[in-house]
Motif scaffolding. Structure first.
Motif, PDB file in Angstrom:
ATOM      1  N   VAL A 121       0.859  -1.187   0.000  1.00  0.00           N
ATOM      2  CA  VAL A 121       0.000   0.000   0.000  1.00  0.00           C
ATOM      3  C   VAL A 121       0.890   1.229   0.000  1.00  0.00           C
ATOM      4  O   VAL A 121       1.809   1.346   0.819  1.00  0.00           O
ATOM      5  CB  VAL A 121      -0.917   0.030   1.247  1.00  0.00           C
ATOM      6  CG1 VAL A 121      -1.734   1.321   1.276  1.00  0.00           C
ATOM      7  CG2 VAL A 121      -1.853  -1.166   1.251  1.00  0.00           C
ATOM      8  N   GLY A 122       0.626   2.147  -0.913  1.00  0.00           N
ATOM      9  CA  GLY A 122       1.417   3.368  -1.010  1.00  0.00           C
ATOM     10  C   GLY A 122       0.847   4.480  -0.145  1.00  0.00           C
ATOM     11  O   GLY A 122      -0.369   4.661  -0.076  1.00  0.00           O
ATOM     12  N   VAL A 123       1.727   5.215   0.520  1.00  0.00           N
ATOM     13  CA  VAL A 123       1.308   6.370   1.314  1.00  0.00           C
ATOM     14  C   VAL A 123       2.236   7.535   0.975  1.00  0.00           C
ATOM     15  O   VAL A 123       3.291   7.337   0.362  1.00  0.00           O
ATOM     16  CB  VAL A 123       1.357   6.084   2.835  1.00  0.00           C
ATOM     17  CG1 VAL A 123       0.365   5.001   3.213  1.00  0.00           C
ATOM     18  CG2 VAL A 123       2.765   5.714   3.285  1.00  0.00           C
ATOM     19  N   GLN A 124       1.844   8.721   1.384  1.00  0.00           N
ATOM     20  CA  GLN A 124       2.698   9.902   1.186  1.00  0.00           C
ATOM     21  C   GLN A 124       3.448  10.159   2.484  1.00  0.00           C
ATOM     22  O   GLN A 124       2.828  10.316   3.546  1.00  0.00           O
ATOM     23  CB  GLN A 124       1.833  11.105   0.794  1.00  0.00           C
ATOM     24  CG  GLN A 124       2.654  12.346   0.462  1.00  0.00           C
ATOM     25  CD  GLN A 124       1.796  13.523   0.039  1.00  0.00           C
ATOM     26  OE1 GLN A 124       0.633  13.367  -0.313  1.00  0.00           O
ATOM     27  NE2 GLN A 124       2.361  14.710   0.089  1.00  0.00           N
ATOM     28  N   GLY A 125       4.763  10.213   2.396  1.00  0.00           N
ATOM     29  CA  GLY A 125       5.598  10.327   3.588  1.00  0.00           C
ATOM     30  C   GLY A 125       5.255  11.534   4.450  1.00  0.00           C
ATOM     31  O   GLY A 125       5.078  12.631   3.956  1.00  0.00           O
ATOM     32  N   GLY A 126       5.154  11.297   5.756  1.00  0.00           N
ATOM     33  CA  GLY A 126       4.953  12.382   6.711  1.00  0.00           C
ATOM     34  C   GLY A 126       3.524  12.843   6.880  1.00  0.00           C
ATOM     35  O   GLY A 126       3.256  13.782   7.641  1.00  0.00           O
ATOM     36  N   THR A 127       2.586  12.193   6.184  1.00  0.00           N
ATOM     37  CA  THR A 127       1.197  12.655   6.231  1.00  0.00           C
ATOM     38  C   THR A 127       0.367  11.884   7.256  1.00  0.00           C
ATOM     39  O   THR A 127       0.759  10.832   7.752  1.00  0.00           O
ATOM     40  CB  THR A 127       0.516  12.483   4.858  1.00  0.00           C
ATOM     41  OG1 THR A 127       0.462  11.083   4.547  1.00  0.00           O
ATOM     42  CG2 THR A 127       1.275  13.226   3.770  1.00  0.00           C
ATOM     43  N   THR A 128      -0.805  12.423   7.506  1.00  0.00           N
ATOM     44  CA  THR A 128      -1.755  11.763   8.411  1.00  0.00           C
ATOM     45  C   THR A 128      -2.232  10.438   7.814  1.00  0.00           C
ATOM     46  O   THR A 128      -2.554   9.519   8.562  1.00  0.00           O
ATOM     47  CB  THR A 128      -2.963  12.678   8.669  1.00  0.00           C
ATOM     48  OG1 THR A 128      -3.434  13.196   7.418  1.00  0.00           O
ATOM     49  CG2 THR A 128      -2.587  13.834   9.586  1.00  0.00           C
ATOM     50  N   GLY A 129      -2.261  10.342   6.486  1.00  0.00           N
ATOM     51  CA  GLY A 129      -2.655   9.085   5.843  1.00  0.00           C
ATOM     52  C   GLY A 129      -1.643   7.987   6.145  1.00  0.00           C
ATOM     53  O   GLY A 129      -2.005   6.843   6.424  1.00  0.00           O
ATOM     54  N   GLU A 130      -0.374   8.340   6.094  1.00  0.00           N
ATOM     55  CA  GLU A 130       0.679   7.372   6.419  1.00  0.00           C
ATOM     56  C   GLU A 130       0.521   6.906   7.863  1.00  0.00           C
ATOM     57  O   GLU A 130       0.565   5.703   8.157  1.00  0.00           O
ATOM     58  CB  GLU A 130       2.057   8.016   6.237  1.00  0.00           C
ATOM     59  CG  GLU A 130       3.196   7.114   6.688  1.00  0.00           C
ATOM     60  CD  GLU A 130       4.564   7.774   6.537  1.00  0.00           C
ATOM     61  OE1 GLU A 130       4.793   8.851   7.135  1.00  0.00           O
ATOM     62  OE2 GLU A 130       5.403   7.213   5.823  1.00  0.00           O
ATOM     63  N   GLU A 131       0.299   7.858   8.733  1.00  0.00           N
ATOM     64  CA  GLU A 131       0.164   7.536  10.154  1.00  0.00           C
ATOM     65  C   GLU A 131      -1.059   6.649  10.392  1.00  0.00           C
ATOM     66  O   GLU A 131      -0.998   5.676  11.141  1.00  0.00           O
ATOM     67  CB  GLU A 131       0.007   8.850  10.920  1.00  0.00           C
ATOM     68  CG  GLU A 131       0.386   8.770  12.371  1.00  0.00           C
ATOM     69  CD  GLU A 131       0.296  10.153  12.997  1.00  0.00           C
ATOM     70  OE1 GLU A 131       0.978  11.073  12.502  1.00  0.00           O
ATOM     71  OE2 GLU A 131      -0.480  10.312  13.960  1.00  0.00           O
ATOM     72  N   TYR A 132      -2.167   6.979   9.720  1.00  0.00           N
ATOM     73  CA  TYR A 132      -3.403   6.200   9.890  1.00  0.00           C
ATOM     74  C   TYR A 132      -3.174   4.747   9.481  1.00  0.00           C
ATOM     75  O   TYR A 132      -3.528   3.815  10.214  1.00  0.00           O
ATOM     76  CB  TYR A 132      -4.537   6.826   9.063  1.00  0.00           C
ATOM     77  CG  TYR A 132      -5.812   6.021   9.141  1.00  0.00           C
ATOM     78  CD1 TYR A 132      -6.654   6.142  10.249  1.00  0.00           C
ATOM     79  CD2 TYR A 132      -6.147   5.110   8.150  1.00  0.00           C
ATOM     80  CE1 TYR A 132      -7.805   5.372  10.352  1.00  0.00           C
ATOM     81  CE2 TYR A 132      -7.298   4.343   8.245  1.00  0.00           C
ATOM     82  CZ  TYR A 132      -8.127   4.483   9.341  1.00  0.00           C
ATOM     83  OH  TYR A 132      -9.254   3.713   9.443  1.00  0.00           O
TER      84      TYR A 132
END
Ligand code: ARG
Length: 235
Positions: A121-132
């Motif tokens: 799963v790809g996320v954007q580094g440093g974002t709330t989406g990554e954290e979630y």
């Protein structure tokens, strides 16, 4: 400009991390445009200056280091207000509500995180989406490989070229992607994280924060906010 001191005379300098359409991205001519850009233009106008945008990695924005270093006066980056970020930044009143969304390529049968077992799963580094996602993977003990990309464009490119099975980011950026690339991806699931975006200033910059909040309040009451919302987000 009304008790507000600016890092560069005659300009309101904004730090952002491109691209993050529909909040900020370059148009065909290379000009940075978007929802946040128009709202900060109003602040600049109120101060009698023009907005100048600096593109800089999200890490330096959310950590406060860009503002503290005098790289810019204000941060406007579709940035979610979080308790952690409030320790290092002063946020404006919330100006946008957002949730997280899981995007997959059209035709994928995936509808849940659980179905991504054994996948990337790809996320954007440093974002709330990554954290979630990292929290979900850990709490639910999911066997998912979370891959962080440096910006939204790299994340979306990875999804489009099948380097990841799914990708998580704020819902409005997927809606915008789908609008611009019809038929390519779909939103498979939404996660109601109840996020709110805020503009940020250097801790203690009360004069600028007040100008930002007054400008937002005026835009909300005179219909300008609704017009900008309709332009960039839709009905
Ligand atoms: N809302 C998310 C966050 O605050 C993503 C923001 C990413 N913004 C950007 N301009 N790259 O973590």
């Amino acid at each position: 400009a009304g008790g507000v001191s600016l890092v560069k005379a005659g300009a309101l300098t904004t730090c952002t991390h491109l691209p993050y359409a529909p909040f900020q991205a370059k148009d065909e001519t290379g000009k940075v445009v978007g929802f946040d850009v128009e709202l900060i233009d109003l602040v600049a106008k109120k101060l009698g200056v023009t907005q100048e945008i600096v593109d800089t990695p999200f890490e330096g924005i959310k950590s406060g280091s860009d503002l503290n270093a005098g790289k810019c006066d204000v941060a406007a980056a579709g940035m979610t207000i979080t308790d952690e970020r409030k320790q290092v930044l002063d946020f404006s009143d919330p100006y946008f509500d957002a949730t997280q969304a899981l995007a997959v390529l059209t035709g994928s049968s995936v509808k849940t995180l659980e179905e991504l077992a054994g996948k990337r799963v790809g996320v954007q580094g440093g974002t709330t989406g990554e954290e979630y996602i990292k929290t979900q993977v850990e709490q639910k003990g999911l066997n998912i490989e979370v891959v962080s990309f440096r910006d939204l464009a790299a994340q979306q490119q990875a999804l489009a070229t099948n380097q990841v099975e799914a990708a998580v980011n704020d819902l409005p950026v997927w809606n915008e992607y789908i609008k611009n690339n019809p038929g390519k991806v779909v939103v498979a699931a939404g996660f109601d994280t109840g996020e709110q975006y805020g503009f940020a200033v250097k801790k203690g910059n009360a004069a600028l924060l007040q100008a930002v909040n007054e400008s937002l309040a005026a835009a909300r009451s005179d219909g300008t906010y609704d017009r900008i919302y309709a332009t960039w987000i839709g009905a």
